[in-house]
Scaffold this motif. Sequence first.
Motif, PDB file in Angstrom:
ATOM      1  N   GLN A   1       0.849  -1.187   0.000  1.00 16.90           N
ATOM      2  CA  GLN A   1       0.000   0.000   0.000  1.00 16.90           C
ATOM      3  C   GLN A   1       0.883   1.234   0.000  1.00 16.90           C
ATOM      4  O   GLN A   1       2.093   1.152   0.230  1.00 16.90           O
ATOM      5  N   GLY A   2       0.288   2.381  -0.283  1.00 16.77           N
ATOM      6  CA  GLY A   2       1.031   3.624  -0.264  1.00 16.77           C
ATOM      7  C   GLY A   2       1.017   4.237   1.123  1.00 16.77           C
ATOM      8  O   GLY A   2       0.369   3.744   2.044  1.00 16.77           O
ATOM      9  N   PHE A   3       1.770   5.306   1.255  1.00 18.48           N
ATOM     10  CA  PHE A   3       1.795   6.061   2.514  1.00 18.48           C
ATOM     11  C   PHE A   3       1.735   7.531   2.128  1.00 18.48           C
ATOM     12  O   PHE A   3       2.734   8.238   2.114  1.00 18.48           O
ATOM     13  N   ASP A   4       0.551   7.978   1.731  1.00 16.83           N
ATOM     14  CA  ASP A   4       0.431   9.364   1.306  1.00 16.83           C
ATOM     15  C   ASP A   4      -0.538  10.165   2.166  1.00 16.83           C
ATOM     16  O   ASP A   4      -0.354  11.363   2.371  1.00 16.83           O
ATOM     17  N   GLU A   5      -1.558   9.506   2.685  1.00 16.83           N
ATOM     18  CA  GLU A   5      -2.526  10.204   3.528  1.00 16.83           C
ATOM     19  C   GLU A   5      -3.274   9.187   4.378  1.00 16.83           C
ATOM     20  O   GLU A   5      -3.588   8.087   3.923  1.00 16.83           O
ATOM     21  N   GLY A   6      -3.544   9.542   5.616  1.00 18.43           N
ATOM     22  CA  GLY A   6      -4.258   8.632   6.494  1.00 18.43           C
ATOM     23  C   GLY A   6      -4.473   9.246   7.865  1.00 18.43           C
ATOM     24  O   GLY A   6      -4.274  10.451   8.071  1.00 18.43           O
ATOM     25  N   ARG A   7      -4.841   8.406   8.799  1.00 17.36           N
ATOM     26  CA  ARG A   7      -5.146   8.870  10.147  1.00 17.36           C
ATOM     27  C   ARG A   7      -4.248   8.166  11.149  1.00 17.36           C
ATOM     28  O   ARG A   7      -3.946   6.989  11.005  1.00 17.36           O
TER      29      ARG A   7
END
Length: 268
Positions: free
Chosen positions: A220-226
């Motif tokens: 998975q990517g790591f561009d936006e999250g909580r």
Amino acid sequence: MKKPSLDQRRELGAFLSGQRAKLDPHDFGLPAGLRRTPGLRREEVAVLAGVSVSWYTWLEQGRDIQASSDTLARISSVLRLDAVEAAYLAALSSRGAPPVETGGTLSHGLRDLVNAIQPIPAYVRNTRFDILAWNNAAADMFVDYGSLLPHERNTLRLLFLYMPYRTLILDWEQMSRGMISAFRAARAQAQDRAPFDRLIAELNELSEEFRSWWPDTNVQGFDEGRKRLNHPIHGHVEFTYVALSPEGRPDLSLVTYIPRKAAYDSDS
């Protein structure tokens, strides 16, 4: 174009098999019937992708064969891969974008920007998740990176080997598994995998959880999250993190943590 190594071919085969197992035959108009394993069969993926069954079987077996960009796109479509997963497949096949270099120094402007974002927690990391620069707000909220040795300033290493993170980060397992998936995706596109592999070897030796979860095939990517924290001073705080790459430096990300809410503060 450089041919995939044996390790890459094996990794590619495991990824294809893992993604195939997640699919529901009903979604493709196929009878579920009695199946020995979940998901689609190899021959079903081959037919749907317009390739021979034997060729697709060899691909999953890690044999020394080459797949065209068009063929990979068709396989990605059948397996319903998202953009990060499709890029991972292409990288393992040596058909993706040029590998990302992970070296180089930070510009003074980028360092100044990290400090100027204060009081929003922010840091700069590379694709291996090494923390290269940070502001005081990040150090206050997460860890005093300056008190750590350079090789210890790594998000993945902190998650698994720095015990205060276990109580600091709520949803620790979910966050840690997600970080492994993002690390796996980044490793596939690295010009030099040796720094990644050294960290993998260390974590495999020292962390039972990492050793158990690393063989998974998720990416998975790591561009936006909580991210949710149970901070010893600030209490229960929640952030939206956003990662942006500076122009011309795809090996770097500026990560900012924007406060969402405070469930309670230190006075409650």
